[in-house]
Write a protein that holds these residues in place. Sequence first.
Motif, PDB file in Angstrom:
ATOM      1  N   TYR A  97       0.908  -1.441  -0.138  1.00  0.00           N
ATOM      2  CA  TYR A  97       0.097  -0.259  -0.178  1.00  0.00           C
ATOM      3  C   TYR A  97       1.307   1.191   0.412  1.00  0.00           C
ATOM      4  CZ  TYR A  97      -3.638   3.099   1.750  1.00  0.00           C
ATOM      5  OH  TYR A  97      -4.256   4.138   1.538  1.00  0.00           O
ATOM      6  N   ARG A  98       2.337   1.016   0.916  1.00  0.00           N
ATOM      7  CA  ARG A  98       2.797   2.199   1.036  1.00  0.00           C
ATOM      8  C   ARG A  98       3.592   2.406  -0.999  1.00  0.00           C
ATOM      9  NH1 ARG A  98       3.170   5.573   6.471  1.00  0.00           N
ATOM     10  NH2 ARG A  98       1.484   4.842   6.930  1.00  0.00           N
ATOM     11  N   PHE A  99       3.795   1.838  -1.051  1.00  0.00           N
ATOM     12  CA  PHE A  99       4.532   1.625  -2.520  1.00  0.00           C
ATOM     13  C   PHE A  99       3.590   1.922  -3.287  1.00  0.00           C
ATOM     14  CE2 PHE A  99       7.807  -1.081  -1.200  1.00  0.00           C
ATOM     15  CZ  PHE A  99       9.054  -0.566  -1.284  1.00  0.00           C
ATOM     16  N   SER A 100       2.028   1.923  -2.984  1.00  0.00           N
ATOM     17  CA  SER A 100       1.787   2.439  -4.364  1.00  0.00           C
ATOM     18  C   SER A 100       1.244   4.139  -3.761  1.00  0.00           C
ATOM     19  CB  SER A 100      -0.166   1.222  -4.360  1.00  0.00           C
ATOM     20  OG  SER A 100      -0.680   1.967  -2.696  1.00  0.00           O
ATOM     21  N   ILE A 101       0.996   4.436  -3.239  1.00  0.00           N
ATOM     22  CA  ILE A 101       1.156   5.697  -2.627  1.00  0.00           C
ATOM     23  C   ILE A 101       2.220   5.887  -3.625  1.00  0.00           C
ATOM     24  CG2 ILE A 101       1.219   7.716  -1.472  1.00  0.00           C
ATOM     25  CD1 ILE A 101       0.208   5.877   1.323  1.00  0.00           C
ATOM     26  N   ILE A 102       3.106   5.744  -3.390  1.00  0.00           N
ATOM     27  CA  ILE A 102       5.057   6.363  -4.901  1.00  0.00           C
ATOM     28  C   ILE A 102       4.330   6.965  -5.541  1.00  0.00           C
ATOM     29  CG2 ILE A 102       7.064   6.003  -4.385  1.00  0.00           C
ATOM     30  CD1 ILE A 102       7.108   7.218  -1.514  1.00  0.00           C
ATOM     31  N   GLU A 103       3.937   5.572  -6.118  1.00  0.00           N
ATOM     32  CA  GLU A 103       3.903   5.496  -7.433  1.00  0.00           C
ATOM     33  C   GLU A 103       3.050   6.200  -8.008  1.00  0.00           C
ATOM     34  OE1 GLU A 103       2.948   1.194  -7.357  1.00  0.00           O
ATOM     35  OE2 GLU A 103       5.107   0.197  -7.562  1.00  0.00           O
ATOM     36  N   ALA A 104       2.354   6.538  -7.260  1.00  0.00           N
ATOM     37  CA  ALA A 104       0.891   7.422  -7.845  1.00  0.00           C
ATOM     38  C   ALA A 104       1.333   8.980  -7.481  1.00  0.00           C
ATOM     39  CB  ALA A 104      -0.060   7.143  -6.619  1.00  0.00           C
ATOM     40  N   ALA A 105       2.203   8.954  -6.898  1.00  0.00           N
ATOM     41  CA  ALA A 105       2.763  10.608  -6.112  1.00  0.00           C
ATOM     42  C   ALA A 105       3.960  10.591  -8.182  1.00  0.00           C
ATOM     43  CB  ALA A 105       3.256  10.489  -5.397  1.00  0.00           C
ATOM     44  N   ARG A 106       4.711   9.601  -7.878  1.00  0.00           N
ATOM     45  CA  ARG A 106       5.703   9.672  -9.478  1.00  0.00           C
ATOM     46  C   ARG A 106       4.344  10.432 -10.238  1.00  0.00           C
ATOM     47  NH1 ARG A 106       9.563   5.306  -7.137  1.00  0.00           N
ATOM     48  NH2 ARG A 106      10.739   5.938  -5.184  1.00  0.00           N
ATOM     49  N   ASP A 107       3.292   9.923 -10.912  1.00  0.00           N
ATOM     50  CA  ASP A 107       2.606   9.045 -11.665  1.00  0.00           C
ATOM     51  C   ASP A 107       2.476  10.997 -12.224  1.00  0.00           C
ATOM     52  OD1 ASP A 107       2.837   6.559 -12.429  1.00  0.00           O
ATOM     53  OD2 ASP A 107       0.824   6.156 -11.871  1.00  0.00           O
ATOM     54  N   GLU A 108       2.286  11.961 -11.219  1.00  0.00           N
ATOM     55  CA  GLU A 108       1.830  12.889 -10.805  1.00  0.00           C
ATOM     56  C   GLU A 108       3.190  14.578 -10.589  1.00  0.00           C
ATOM     57  OE1 GLU A 108      -1.193  14.198  -8.454  1.00  0.00           O
ATOM     58  OE2 GLU A 108      -1.807  12.607  -8.712  1.00  0.00           O
ATOM     59  N   GLY A 109       4.010  13.483 -10.543  1.00  0.00           N
ATOM     60  CA  GLY A 109       5.145  14.101 -11.307  1.00  0.00           C
ATOM     61  C   GLY A 109       6.460  14.701  -9.620  1.00  0.00           C
ATOM     62  N   PHE A 110       5.630  13.882  -8.559  1.00  0.00           N
ATOM     63  CA  PHE A 110       5.912  14.034  -7.057  1.00  0.00           C
ATOM     64  C   PHE A 110       7.245  12.998  -7.138  1.00  0.00           C
ATOM     65  CE2 PHE A 110       2.410  16.734  -7.696  1.00  0.00           C
ATOM     66  CZ  PHE A 110       3.034  18.106  -7.481  1.00  0.00           C
ATOM     67  N   GLU A 111       7.841  13.312  -5.810  1.00  0.00           N
ATOM     68  CA  GLU A 111       8.012  12.762  -5.196  1.00  0.00           C
ATOM     69  C   GLU A 111       7.669  10.866  -4.330  1.00  0.00           C
ATOM     70  OE1 GLU A 111      13.183  11.046  -2.447  1.00  0.00           O
ATOM     71  OE2 GLU A 111      12.413  12.825  -4.522  1.00  0.00           O
ATOM     72  N   ASP A 112       6.849  12.344  -3.445  1.00  0.00           N
ATOM     73  CA  ASP A 112       6.426  10.892  -2.367  1.00  0.00           C
ATOM     74  C   ASP A 112       5.104  11.980  -1.793  1.00  0.00           C
ATOM     75  OD1 ASP A 112       5.186   9.535   0.194  1.00  0.00           O
ATOM     76  OD2 ASP A 112       7.397   9.394   0.889  1.00  0.00           O
ATOM     77  N   SER A 113       4.188  12.054  -1.092  1.00  0.00           N
ATOM     78  CA  SER A 113       2.811  11.681  -0.838  1.00  0.00           C
ATOM     79  C   SER A 113       2.924  12.311   0.513  1.00  0.00           C
ATOM     80  CB  SER A 113       1.791  11.573  -1.033  1.00  0.00           C
ATOM     81  OG  SER A 113       1.930  11.342  -2.373  1.00  0.00           O
ATOM     82  N   ILE A 114       1.930  13.440   1.553  1.00  0.00           N
ATOM     83  CA  ILE A 114       1.755  13.844   2.841  1.00  0.00           C
ATOM     84  C   ILE A 114       0.625  12.827   3.075  1.00  0.00           C
ATOM     85  CG2 ILE A 114       1.386  15.617   3.764  1.00  0.00           C
ATOM     86  CD1 ILE A 114       3.554  16.788   2.260  1.00  0.00           C
TER      87      ILE A 114
END
Length: 239
Positions: A115-132
Amino acid sequence: MIEFDKYGFPRASGIFETIKTVDGKVVSLNRHMRRAVDSARELGIGLPDEESIRKEIVQVITDNPHSVGRLRICFGNNLFHLTHDAYEERTEPARVNFFSETVTGSQHKLFPYDYRFSIIEAARDEGFEDSILFNSKNEITETAVANIVLMIEDQWITPPITAGLLPGVVRGIAIEECAVKVRPIHISEIPDVQSAFLLSSLRIAQPISHIGDMKVKIGEASLALQAEINAHSQAVSVG
């Protein structure tokens, strides 16, 4: 034979520690082991004795040498598995956004970690490295894979464990050694953020340059805190 998921974790459940290594030495190993022991005790997971763990760490680092590495130790019921892989240092500041859903955090570092990696992947799809991430009270907790420190009104602060987050090793160093204060941080305070960092065992202290579209300053105060945290995160020999 142990089967692994696509992220390299055993197809099982348990706790894990991810630790940075430098030239065969391990950063903050004792802090990581204390956290693992506390989690194992609370969750009823049996751990090997300390001498066995240290011997296995020395062996896996010797067999897989890297100038900068990522040591991952997984513990579960009838499970003890280590890997040591190359780690590429992050040299650029991080761009982070906000995750769109409330996330309930854990005080234990648990796998599966999908689940945590899926959040990272979603952030990267939007041009970010991670999500708060934020909790049901709209209080900031952590990011998908790191703790967070913010400067607000000239004070470095980080959210409390009671907000729902992992008690990270580097977070502990920042609080105990670098005068970072602990208090709840509401998402409405984001416009007041002067500077910010991601804290993790691999990044150590990575400055944040953007929160969404908002540019965040990286100035002398940021560089001073980064240097102080790095000074207290030294690699030591295991053997």
